[in-house]
Design a protein around this motif. Structure first.
Motif, PDB file in Angstrom:
ATOM      1  N   GLU A  20       0.330  -6.229  -9.796  1.00 45.82           N
ATOM      2  CA  GLU A  20      -0.538  -5.578  -8.834  1.00 45.82           C
ATOM      3  C   GLU A  20      -0.768  -6.527  -7.666  1.00 45.82           C
ATOM      4  OE1 GLU A  20      -3.303  -3.003 -11.990  1.00 45.82           O
ATOM      5  OE2 GLU A  20      -4.206  -4.489 -10.665  1.00 45.82           O
ATOM      6  N   LYS A  21      -0.884  -5.952  -6.470  1.00 45.75           N
ATOM      7  CA  LYS A  21      -1.226  -6.755  -5.295  1.00 45.75           C
ATOM      8  C   LYS A  21      -2.204  -5.980  -4.442  1.00 45.75           C
ATOM      9  CE  LYS A  21       2.650  -9.874  -5.050  1.00 45.75           C
ATOM     10  NZ  LYS A  21       3.780 -10.406  -4.270  1.00 45.75           N
ATOM     11  N   GLU A  22      -3.108  -6.704  -3.792  1.00 43.52           N
ATOM     12  CA  GLU A  22      -4.149  -6.068  -2.992  1.00 43.52           C
ATOM     13  C   GLU A  22      -4.207  -6.663  -1.602  1.00 43.52           C
ATOM     14  OE1 GLU A  22      -7.384  -6.052  -6.503  1.00 43.52           O
ATOM     15  OE2 GLU A  22      -8.067  -5.079  -4.667  1.00 43.52           O
ATOM     16  N   LYS A  23      -4.579  -5.781  -0.671  1.00 44.51           N
ATOM     17  CA  LYS A  23      -4.804  -6.227   0.705  1.00 44.51           C
ATOM     18  C   LYS A  23      -5.797  -5.276   1.316  1.00 44.51           C
ATOM     19  CE  LYS A  23      -2.384  -7.049   5.078  1.00 44.51           C
ATOM     20  NZ  LYS A  23      -1.062  -7.022   5.765  1.00 44.51           N
ATOM     21  N   GLU A  24      -6.996  -5.776   1.555  1.00 42.64           N
ATOM     22  CA  GLU A  24      -8.087  -4.976   2.101  1.00 42.64           C
ATOM     23  C   GLU A  24      -8.297  -3.731   1.232  1.00 42.64           C
ATOM     24  OE1 GLU A  24      -7.470  -6.478   6.721  1.00 42.64           O
ATOM     25  OE2 GLU A  24      -7.288  -4.346   6.256  1.00 42.64           O
ATOM     26  N   ARG A  25      -8.110  -2.534   1.787  1.00 42.23           N
ATOM     27  CA  ARG A  25      -8.373  -1.301   1.039  1.00 42.23           C
ATOM     28  C   ARG A  25      -7.154  -0.812   0.261  1.00 42.23           C
ATOM     29  NH1 ARG A  25     -10.619  -1.343   5.825  1.00 42.23           N
ATOM     30  NH2 ARG A  25      -8.827  -0.368   6.857  1.00 42.23           N
ATOM     31  N   LEU A  26      -6.073  -1.547   0.296  1.00 40.26           N
ATOM     32  CA  LEU A  26      -4.828  -1.151  -0.353  1.00 40.26           C
ATOM     33  C   LEU A  26      -4.567  -1.956  -1.616  1.00 40.26           C
ATOM     34  CD1 LEU A  26      -2.471  -0.938   2.767  1.00 40.26           C
ATOM     35  CD2 LEU A  26      -3.725   0.921   1.689  1.00 40.26           C
ATOM     36  N   LYS A  27      -4.113  -1.253  -2.651  1.00 40.42           N
ATOM     37  CA  LYS A  27      -3.665  -1.927  -3.859  1.00 40.42           C
ATOM     38  C   LYS A  27      -2.380  -1.283  -4.335  1.00 40.42           C
ATOM     39  CE  LYS A  27      -5.544  -1.630  -8.133  1.00 40.42           C
ATOM     40  NZ  LYS A  27      -6.485  -1.908  -9.239  1.00 40.42           N
ATOM     41  N   ALA A  28      -1.358  -2.088  -4.546  1.00 40.43           N
ATOM     42  CA  ALA A  28      -0.065  -1.603  -5.011  1.00 40.43           C
ATOM     43  C   ALA A  28       0.132  -2.000  -6.452  1.00 40.43           C
ATOM     44  CB  ALA A  28       1.056  -2.167  -4.155  1.00 40.43           C
ATOM     45  N   THR A  29       0.630  -1.041  -7.253  1.00 42.72           N
ATOM     46  CA  THR A  29       0.916  -1.300  -8.650  1.00 42.72           C
ATOM     47  C   THR A  29       2.345  -0.878  -8.960  1.00 42.72           C
ATOM     48  OG1 THR A  29       0.108   0.878  -9.328  1.00 42.72           O
ATOM     49  CG2 THR A  29      -1.493  -0.926  -9.268  1.00 42.72           C
ATOM     50  N   LEU A  30       2.882  -1.411 -10.057  1.00 45.20           N
ATOM     51  CA  LEU A  30       4.281  -1.158 -10.384  1.00 45.20           C
ATOM     52  C   LEU A  30       4.452  -0.916 -11.871  1.00 45.20           C
ATOM     53  CD1 LEU A  30       7.256  -1.136  -9.367  1.00 45.20           C
ATOM     54  CD2 LEU A  30       7.339  -3.569  -9.927  1.00 45.20           C
ATOM     55  N   THR A  31       5.206   0.167 -12.210  1.00 44.47           N
ATOM     56  CA  THR A  31       5.651   0.388 -13.574  1.00 44.47           C
ATOM     57  C   THR A  31       7.177   0.349 -13.570  1.00 44.47           C
ATOM     58  OG1 THR A  31       5.923   2.795 -13.489  1.00 44.47           O
ATOM     59  CG2 THR A  31       3.686   1.948 -13.857  1.00 44.47           C
ATOM     60  N   LYS A  32       7.776   0.657 -14.695  1.00 38.97           N
ATOM     61  CA  LYS A  32       9.245   0.596 -14.767  1.00 38.97           C
ATOM     62  C   LYS A  32       9.915   1.749 -14.037  1.00 38.97           C
ATOM     63  CE  LYS A  32       9.677  -2.177 -18.926  1.00 38.97           C
ATOM     64  NZ  LYS A  32      10.225  -2.290 -20.292  1.00 38.97           N
ATOM     65  N   LYS A  33       9.128   2.772 -13.672  1.00 39.26           N
ATOM     66  CA  LYS A  33       9.743   3.928 -13.014  1.00 39.26           C
ATOM     67  C   LYS A  33       9.122   4.263 -11.665  1.00 39.26           C
ATOM     68  CE  LYS A  33      11.126   6.342 -17.238  1.00 39.26           C
ATOM     69  NZ  LYS A  33      11.041   7.602 -18.002  1.00 39.26           N
ATOM     70  N   GLU A  34       7.922   3.729 -11.396  1.00 41.07           N
ATOM     71  CA  GLU A  34       7.256   4.122 -10.160  1.00 41.07           C
ATOM     72  C   GLU A  34       6.261   3.063  -9.709  1.00 41.07           C
ATOM     73  OE1 GLU A  34       5.422   7.884 -10.991  1.00 41.07           O
ATOM     74  OE2 GLU A  34       4.440   7.137 -12.795  1.00 41.07           O
ATOM     75  N   SER A  35       5.873   3.237  -8.461  1.00 40.26           N
ATOM     76  CA  SER A  35       4.840   2.381  -7.892  1.00 40.26           C
ATOM     77  C   SER A  35       3.806   3.286  -7.241  1.00 40.26           C
ATOM     78  CB  SER A  35       5.438   1.432  -6.856  1.00 40.26           C
ATOM     79  OG  SER A  35       4.436   0.665  -6.232  1.00 40.26           O
TER      80      SER A  35
END
Lengths: 110, 116
Positions: A56-71
């Motif tokens: 997971e990574k965050e920047k201000e109001r955004l957070k990105a997550t990752l699984t084996k098939k999608e983000s």
């Protein structure tokens, strides 16, 4: 061949209304998944790189997550200035290039 | 201060003409790219160069010819323009990381090409 599908194509939110954008991918060996933001009339601007499932990574109001098939790109309490097209791209072991999705156009109304 | 710049920003031309788009980066990067973005916002790589050497050459018509005079510049020349060439063309640059494609790419503002 690497493939990326983003959904929804377009999303309208009210200011403060949290939501998520989806990026589904198929790739022969993921090296990394990238999120970019593109404002109208401008080039894409780098946001995040994710390398492995669970990251997971965050920047201000955004957070990105990752699984084996999608983000997912989670947007918490968005503001009108978050309005843009968000692009997802993958880099796989089969080729040394980015494969982009078609993007999600986000509009945040005040 | 502009990191990756492109000229011109807009290009309107007739079918059959030959045109060039120029790109320059002042980030000190070794690798540069050309992308095409169609009307559906789909961004697809065309070429990449590392230190003036062609690294990626996607299935692009021979009418498109990139040229890199030095590692800070990558130009795109298009011969015999066709209606289907209308799109936005983006230049990008990155550090060289051995060719894995994982380096963060920095994009220029784009050149909007319209072929009439």
């Amino acid at each position: 061949e690497d493939q990326v599908t983003q959904s929804p194509e377009a999303l309208r939110l009210q200011e403060g209304e949290s939501s998520s954008l989806n990026c589904s991918y198929t790739v022969s060996g993921l090296r990394g998944l990238f999120w970019y933001r593109q404002d109208p009339g401008k080039g894409p601007e780098f946001l995040f790189t994710l390398y492995s499932a669970g990251e997971e990574k965050e920047k201000e109001r955004l957070k990105a997550t990752l699984t084996k098939k999608e983000s997912f790109l989670h947007i918490t309490a968005p503001k009108p200035e978050d309005s843009a097209t968000y692009l997802c791209a993958v880099c796989g072991t089969s080729g040394s290039r980015l494969t982009f999705g078609e993007g999600t156009q986000l509009t945040v109304n005040p | 201060d502009t990191a990756v710049s492109q000229t011109p920003k807009y290009l309107v031309t007739q079918m059959g003409n030959d045109k060039s788009i120029k790109c320059e980066q002042n980030l000190g990067h070794d690798t540069m790219y050309w992308y095409k973005q169609d009307s559906k916002k789909f961004l697809k790589i065309m070429f990449s160069y590392n230190n003036k050497e062609l690294i990626i050459n996607e299935t692009v018509p021979n009418r498109f010819s990139p040229k890199s005079p030095d590692k800070a510049h990558l130009n795109l020349h298009i011969n015999s323009l066709e209606l289907g060439d209308s799109a936005v063309y983006f230049c990008a640059s990155s550090q060289w990381g051995g060719g894995a494609g994982m380096e963060t790419q920095y994009f220029g503002p784009g050149t909007r090409l319209l072929v009439l």
